[in-house]
Write a protein that holds these residues in place. Sequence first.
Motif, mmCIF file in Angstrom:
data_model
loop_
_atom_site.group_PDB
_atom_site.id
_atom_site.type_symbol
_atom_site.label_atom_id
_atom_site.label_comp_id
_atom_site.label_asym_id
_atom_site.label_seq_id
_atom_site.Cartn_x
_atom_site.Cartn_y
_atom_site.Cartn_z
ATOM 1 N N THR A 183 -19.705 -50.882 15.799
ATOM 2 C CA THR A 183 -18.290 -50.652 16.107
ATOM 3 C C THR A 183 -18.159 -49.455 17.025
ATOM 4 O O THR A 183 -18.857 -48.454 16.851
ATOM 5 C CB THR A 183 -17.490 -50.398 14.809
ATOM 6 O OG1 THR A 183 -17.698 -51.484 13.909
ATOM 7 C CG2 THR A 183 -16.005 -50.283 15.113
ATOM 8 N N TRP A 184 -17.256 -49.568 17.995
ATOM 9 C CA TRP A 184 -16.980 -48.463 18.911
ATOM 10 C C TRP A 184 -15.498 -48.128 18.849
ATOM 11 O O TRP A 184 -14.650 -49.025 18.758
ATOM 12 C CB TRP A 184 -17.370 -48.829 20.341
ATOM 13 C CG TRP A 184 -18.829 -49.064 20.533
ATOM 14 C CD1 TRP A 184 -19.469 -50.258 20.582
ATOM 15 C CD2 TRP A 184 -19.844 -48.059 20.684
ATOM 16 N NE1 TRP A 184 -20.816 -50.065 20.753
ATOM 17 C CE2 TRP A 184 -21.081 -48.733 20.824
ATOM 18 C CE3 TRP A 184 -19.832 -46.666 20.717
ATOM 19 C CZ2 TRP A 184 -22.284 -48.047 20.998
ATOM 20 C CZ3 TRP A 184 -21.015 -45.986 20.893
ATOM 21 C CH2 TRP A 184 -22.231 -46.676 21.037
ATOM 22 N N PRO A 185 -15.132 -46.856 18.929
ATOM 23 C CA PRO A 185 -13.710 -46.482 18.921
ATOM 24 C C PRO A 185 -13.096 -46.619 20.300
ATOM 25 O O PRO A 185 -13.760 -47.011 21.266
ATOM 26 C CB PRO A 185 -13.758 -45.015 18.472
ATOM 27 C CG PRO A 185 -15.060 -44.523 19.012
ATOM 28 C CD PRO A 185 -16.027 -45.685 18.935
ATOM 29 N N VAL A 231 -14.835 -42.829 14.682
ATOM 30 C CA VAL A 231 -13.881 -43.933 14.564
ATOM 31 C C VAL A 231 -12.749 -43.582 13.601
ATOM 32 O O VAL A 231 -11.708 -44.229 13.596
ATOM 33 C CB VAL A 231 -14.569 -45.226 14.101
ATOM 34 C CG1 VAL A 231 -15.586 -45.699 15.112
ATOM 35 C CG2 VAL A 231 -15.230 -45.039 12.747
ATOM 36 N N ARG A 232 -12.965 -42.577 12.754
ATOM 37 C CA ARG A 232 -11.925 -42.066 11.863
ATOM 38 C C ARG A 232 -11.515 -40.701 12.404
ATOM 39 O O ARG A 232 -12.102 -39.683 12.057
ATOM 40 C CB ARG A 232 -12.443 -41.950 10.429
ATOM 41 C CG ARG A 232 -12.927 -43.272 9.861
ATOM 42 C CD ARG A 232 -13.524 -43.070 8.482
ATOM 43 N NE ARG A 232 -14.026 -44.329 7.932
ATOM 44 C CZ ARG A 232 -14.661 -44.431 6.770
ATOM 45 N NH1 ARG A 232 -14.886 -43.351 6.048
ATOM 46 N NH2 ARG A 232 -15.086 -45.597 6.337
ATOM 47 N N GLU A 233 -10.539 -40.723 13.248
ATOM 48 C CA GLU A 233 -10.198 -39.533 14.021
ATOM 49 C C GLU A 233 -9.849 -38.364 13.106
ATOM 50 O O GLU A 233 -9.053 -38.493 12.184
ATOM 51 C CB GLU A 233 -9.032 -39.835 14.968
ATOM 52 C CG GLU A 233 -9.390 -40.819 16.073
ATOM 53 C CD GLU A 233 -8.250 -40.990 17.050
ATOM 54 O OE1 GLU A 233 -7.261 -40.248 16.918
ATOM 55 O OE2 GLU A 233 -8.343 -41.866 17.923
ATOM 56 N N GLU A 234 -10.468 -37.243 13.372
ATOM 57 C CA GLU A 234 -10.160 -35.995 12.691
ATOM 58 C C GLU A 234 -9.955 -34.941 13.753
ATOM 59 O O GLU A 234 -10.773 -34.793 14.666
ATOM 60 C CB GLU A 234 -11.294 -35.606 11.736
ATOM 61 C CG GLU A 234 -10.976 -34.376 10.910
ATOM 62 C CD GLU A 234 -11.974 -34.165 9.798
ATOM 63 O OE1 GLU A 234 -12.242 -32.987 9.458
ATOM 64 O OE2 GLU A 234 -12.491 -35.154 9.269
ATOM 65 N N GLU A 235 -8.874 -34.204 13.620
ATOM 66 C CA GLU A 235 -8.503 -33.244 14.661
ATOM 67 C C GLU A 235 -9.528 -32.131 14.740
ATOM 68 O O GLU A 235 -9.811 -31.446 13.749
ATOM 69 C CB GLU A 235 -7.120 -32.668 14.359
ATOM 70 C CG GLU A 235 -6.584 -31.772 15.459
ATOM 71 C CD GLU A 235 -5.184 -31.272 15.169
ATOM 72 O OE1 GLU A 235 -4.679 -30.463 15.957
ATOM 73 O OE2 GLU A 235 -4.621 -31.704 14.143
ATOM 74 N N ALA A 236 -10.110 -31.966 15.912
ATOM 75 C CA ALA A 236 -11.101 -30.916 16.127
ATOM 76 C C ALA A 236 -10.396 -29.605 16.448
ATOM 77 O O ALA A 236 -9.279 -29.593 16.974
ATOM 78 C CB ALA A 236 -12.040 -31.299 17.272
ATOM 79 N N PRO A 237 -11.014 -28.469 16.116
ATOM 80 C CA PRO A 237 -10.400 -27.181 16.450
ATOM 81 C C PRO A 237 -10.288 -26.996 17.957
ATOM 82 O O PRO A 237 -11.056 -27.557 18.732
ATOM 83 C CB PRO A 237 -11.364 -26.154 15.824
ATOM 84 C CG PRO A 237 -12.659 -26.889 15.676
ATOM 85 C CD PRO A 237 -12.304 -28.322 15.426
#
Length: 335
Positions: free
Chosen positions: A31-33, A312-318
Amino acid sequence: MGRRKKEAPRRGSLAYLPRGRARGLVARVRTWPEAQGNPVLLGFAGYKAGMTHAYMIESNQRSPNYGKEVVCPATVIETPPMIVCAIRTYVNTPSGLQTFSEIWMSEPPADLKRVLTLPEKFDSTKAFQKTEQNLDKIKEVRAILCTQPRLANVSQKRPELMAVKIDGGTVQQRFEYAKNLLGKPVKVSDAFKEGQFVDVVSVSKGKGLAGPVKRWGVHILAHKSRKARRAVGTLGAWHPAHVMSTVPRSGQLGLAQRTEYNKQILKIGSKETPVTPQGGFIRYGVVRGGFILLKGSVPGPAGRVIKLRHSVREEEAPEAPPQIVHISVESQQGK
């Protein structure tokens, strides 16, 4: 007779049944985002060197240690440049994505002969014309990347091929981006940046045949209660004479493909950055070139191919990259 529990939770997770061996030692990204902005490579590959620990400033505002110096475990993955060997385009069909065209570089690496049979001459003119005339039909563009194990501290010479999706922008922009990269080496910094969260896809360490105590975590039976102590108390009812798949049994442990989500990139370094401990990493040696430092652990033993992918499970980066105070280079020999 001792105390008998009326209820007890089952031992071990059934999430990965059947627990069998992976097809090979190189994992597959299924799977690719989707990416926003300009076209970019969504993946890369490297070789696991080992683990160390780093002193860094905690950037998570929800942490009680926010702004303080903390110690965290980190994994070093050696990432020599990968070569863009080919461009592959896909079209939509009723049965899913189907290959539309492949455009190969004129002079592929010599080691690629260890993977597949190469034709004597590459003429990509017709493939380019065919693709450019049908860009309205193309749904997806991927770049076939080739690893360079000779540049890493691994014993193998056979490279690994990895088809990486290119996303962002329009299909025309993606194809032009891939066209400019064809035949050129790409670095891990072309796909990722410091502080970004990525997914790690690899094959875990194989541990061979294991019993139910080690494989599933069942309790060891009492000293005199059964013929076997490291076995399950019962396999099920007499009738029907059938052993259910949920009963803990012995079998293969490890050597399975696993995906771990949202691993933060602490640092993308070069050979000038000291990261190799004194005496080298155990069962790996010295990191010769570029590397990537991931927060936490990664499945697989030293030397295994590790595939990295945009999360693929977006998490906000600093907003700012992690502030690393010190990376430990103490000797790991004898530990």
